[in-house]
Structure formats: C-alpha cells, structure tokens
Design a protein around this motif. Structure first.
Motif, short mmCIF file in Angstrom:
data_model
loop_
_atom_site.label_atom_id
_atom_site.label_comp_id
_atom_site.label_asym_id
_atom_site.label_seq_id
_atom_site.Cartn_x
_atom_site.Cartn_y
_atom_site.Cartn_z
N ILE A 47 2.88 5.48 -9.90
CA ILE A 47 2.62 4.04 -9.99
C ILE A 47 1.20 3.70 -9.53
CG2 ILE A 47 5.07 3.51 -9.64
CD1 ILE A 47 4.30 2.28 -6.93
N SER A 48 0.55 4.62 -8.82
CA SER A 48 -0.82 4.37 -8.37
C SER A 48 -1.80 4.31 -9.54
CB SER A 48 -1.27 5.44 -7.37
OG SER A 48 -1.26 6.73 -7.96
N ASP A 49 -1.36 4.72 -10.74
CA ASP A 49 -2.20 4.61 -11.93
C ASP A 49 -2.29 3.17 -12.44
OD1 ASP A 49 -2.58 7.36 -11.87
OD2 ASP A 49 -0.94 7.77 -13.27
N TYR A 50 -1.53 2.27 -11.84
CA TYR A 50 -1.47 0.88 -12.29
C TYR A 50 -1.67 -0.04 -11.09
CZ TYR A 50 0.83 3.01 -16.34
OH TYR A 50 1.11 3.79 -17.44
N GLU A 51 -1.91 -1.32 -11.39
CA GLU A 51 -1.86 -2.28 -10.29
C GLU A 51 -0.44 -2.22 -9.72
OE1 GLU A 51 -1.69 -7.08 -9.56
OE2 GLU A 51 -2.80 -6.36 -11.32
N HIS A 52 -0.34 -1.97 -8.44
CA HIS A 52 1.00 -1.75 -7.91
C HIS A 52 1.15 -2.29 -6.49
CE1 HIS A 52 -1.24 1.60 -6.18
NE2 HIS A 52 -0.29 1.69 -5.27
N HIS A 53 2.40 -2.48 -6.13
CA HIS A 53 2.80 -2.93 -4.80
C HIS A 53 4.06 -2.15 -4.45
CE1 HIS A 53 0.19 -6.53 -5.34
NE2 HIS A 53 0.56 -6.39 -6.60
N VAL A 54 4.40 -2.14 -3.17
CA VAL A 54 5.64 -1.51 -2.71
C VAL A 54 6.43 -2.53 -1.92
CG1 VAL A 54 6.65 0.31 -1.28
CG2 VAL A 54 4.60 0.79 -2.64
N ALA A 55 7.71 -2.64 -2.19
CA ALA A 55 8.55 -3.61 -1.49
C ALA A 55 9.96 -3.06 -1.35
CB ALA A 55 8.57 -4.94 -2.24
N GLY A 56 10.57 -3.34 -0.23
CA GLY A 56 11.97 -2.98 -0.04
C GLY A 56 12.87 -3.93 -0.78
N LEU A 57 14.08 -3.49 -1.10
CA LEU A 57 15.01 -4.36 -1.82
C LEU A 57 15.43 -5.57 -1.00
CD1 LEU A 57 17.25 -1.71 -3.63
CD2 LEU A 57 15.47 -3.15 -4.62
N GLY A 58 15.24 -5.51 0.31
CA GLY A 58 15.56 -6.65 1.16
C GLY A 58 14.40 -7.62 1.31
N LYS A 59 13.31 -7.36 0.61
CA LYS A 59 12.11 -8.21 0.71
C LYS A 59 12.00 -9.09 -0.53
CE LYS A 59 10.90 -5.99 4.49
NZ LYS A 59 10.94 -6.62 5.83
N PHE A 60 13.00 -9.89 -0.77
CA PHE A 60 13.02 -10.71 -1.98
C PHE A 60 11.89 -11.73 -1.99
CE2 PHE A 60 14.95 -14.11 -4.72
CZ PHE A 60 14.92 -13.37 -5.89
N GLY A 61 11.60 -12.31 -0.83
CA GLY A 61 10.51 -13.26 -0.74
C GLY A 61 9.17 -12.61 -1.07
#
Length: 281
Positions: free
Chosen positions: A42-56
């Motif tokens: 995914i680092s080949d794209y604009e990306h972010h990382v989020a946990g499934l509990g981080k809906f906000g």
C-alpha cells in the motif's frame, strides 16, 4: 477536487488488484490499510493506516481526501469490541455496532455498510470497480465437468446455500456423491487443508477423481462485500486435496490473479466452471 475512491485494504490480492486497476484507469485511489492486516504494497499509493475501531479517523481520512466512494476488500480478522481501542466516532455508534456484531459475517458487513451510508459515504463492490474480475458462465478453465462431477457440484451447491442461510460460510466440498466438508470460520483454504488431511490419513475412500469445491453467495447477501472468490492459493489447495475441479456462480464470484490462477489450474488439471444463475432452481 474530483471525487476519489478509497479502498479499505485487508490481506490478499483483491485490494492490490483494485488499486492497480483504478490507477490504470487514470484515477489515484486512497488506501486505508486495516491495522495489523494490511500488506506493505500500500506504500505505493497515497495511504493511511487505521484500526477497525477508529471509525472517526476513517471518516476524517475520507473527508480530507474527498473520497465519496469506498470499497472494502481483503481478509481481516473479525474484530472484538474493545472500548480502549475505539475513537469517539466508533463509540458514538456503539448501539449499532453491538447489534450487528452479534450476527455472522453477512450481518457484520451489512452493518458496516450502513454506518458509512448514514454519513454520506457510498459503499461499492469490487465488481463495480473491476467487472472483469467476475466469473463468466460455463467452462473457464479445463473441460466441461463430467457427469459425476456435476452430481458432486449439485450436492455441494445445495450445502453452500444451506450453510449460507445460517451466515456461516460460502464453500463446500463433495466427493463420491456426498458432501464431506463445509466452510467454517477457518475459510476456504482452511477447509481444503482439512480435506487434504482427511485424504492423507485414509479417511476418504473415494479417490477424488470427480471431487469438487463449490463456492456461492449466501442467500440475501449484499454483493458489495465479501463476494465468493478463488485465486491461485485456492487452486493449489484444491489440487493438494485431490479435487478435480472448482465451480462458482457466474456473475456473482470473483477470480483473482486471473492469469496466474488459470495457468495454475491448467498445470494441476483442475477445471474451473461458472454456474449459471438458474443452477439449482
């Protein structure tokens, strides 16, 4: 700024194929890797990382990136409800979350779709992004299934639909005119490994010449999430289990890594067959 597509990415080849296909069509997707599940590509794209509990947090990423559409792709471990790992956006949705977490996977995914759509985010299916992933009707690889294989397909198809009504799994294996394995929480590959183990320990008397794996949608399933899919790992595991072929529902199942999957099927002499929408009716 034009609207963009966001891909919430778990494990496996599907999110990678969707990202590459979107870029090929001239659009740059936003990747949101599921914490602990996403893969390094995914680092080949604009990306972010989020946990499934981080809906906000996820909603903020979508809003900041002007992503009006989301596709959920890839395997993830079913999340636990842990208040300490939730942000305020998820906590505010707790009544809804508790309701759909009590059901099976279909209930869970439908609930997640509802959370997004209540907030103006459209959830679309992988097949809407890349329709070429859908399985076609009839022979996809190999030869037409023999009469005995078709009989096994019918048995496994019936088992899949019964299993799906309980929102448990999407796959079943039939050998010698009887269903010998159904998919549970371990997934398709885990089920096929069980079949291979049964064969290696002599628990299967039939030689598997006409044995098949069948995968179908669950009755009433939303096509936007968790469509039945097969890929190169499925072919390897089916071959190791001594099966003759794989049948999926045409227009309602995905064939991932198509070139590699079909080449591997040919190499292992495993047929792939697309069942018509009328099959079993």
């Amino acid at each position: 700024m034009p609207d963009r597509l966001a891909i919430i990415a778990g494990r496996g080849s599907l999110p990678r194929e969707l990202a590459a296909g979107t870029r090929y069509k001239g659009q740059e997707p936003i990747l949101i890797g599921v914490e602990g599940e996403y893969e390094p590509w995914i680092s080949d794209y604009e990306h972010h990382v989020a946990g499934l509990g981080k809906f906000g947090q996820i909603l903020k990423i979508l809003n900041d990136g002007n992503a009006k559409q989301v596709v959920m792709a890839g395997s993830v471990t079913r999340p636990k409800i842990e208040l300490s790992k939730m942000d305020w956006g998820a906590i505010r949705s707790l009544p809804e979350v508790f309701a759909f977490m009590l059901g099976g996977d279909n209930s869970l995914l439908s609930g997640v779709i509802n959370l997004f759509e209540k907030r103006g985010i459209s959830v679309i299916g992988a097949h809407e992004v890349l329709p070429e992933l859908l399985a076609e009707k009839g022979v996809i690889s190999g030869r037409n299934p023999a009469k005995k294989s078709m009989n096994n397909i019918s048995k496994a198809f019936e088992a899949c639909k019964a299993l799906g009504k309980l929102d448990i799994g999407q796959g079943a294996v039939a050998i010698g005119g009887r269903v010998i394995a159904v998919e549970g929480i371990e997934g398709t590959d885990g089920m096929l490994k069980r079949v291979a183990e049964m064969r290696s320990t002599g628990r299967l008397y039939e030689n598997g010449t006409f044995g098949v794996l069948v995968k179908t949608m669950k009755p009433g399933q939303d096509m936007r999430v968790d469509l039945p899919a097969i890929g190169s790992d499925t072919i390897e595991n089916a071959a190791n289990a001594g099966l003759r072929g794989i049948a999926v529902e045409a227009g309602q199942s995905l064939i991932l890594e198509r070139k590699d999957t079909l080449q591997l099927a040919k190499q292992h002499n495993v047929f792939i067959y697309g069942l018509s929408p009328e099959f079993g009716k």
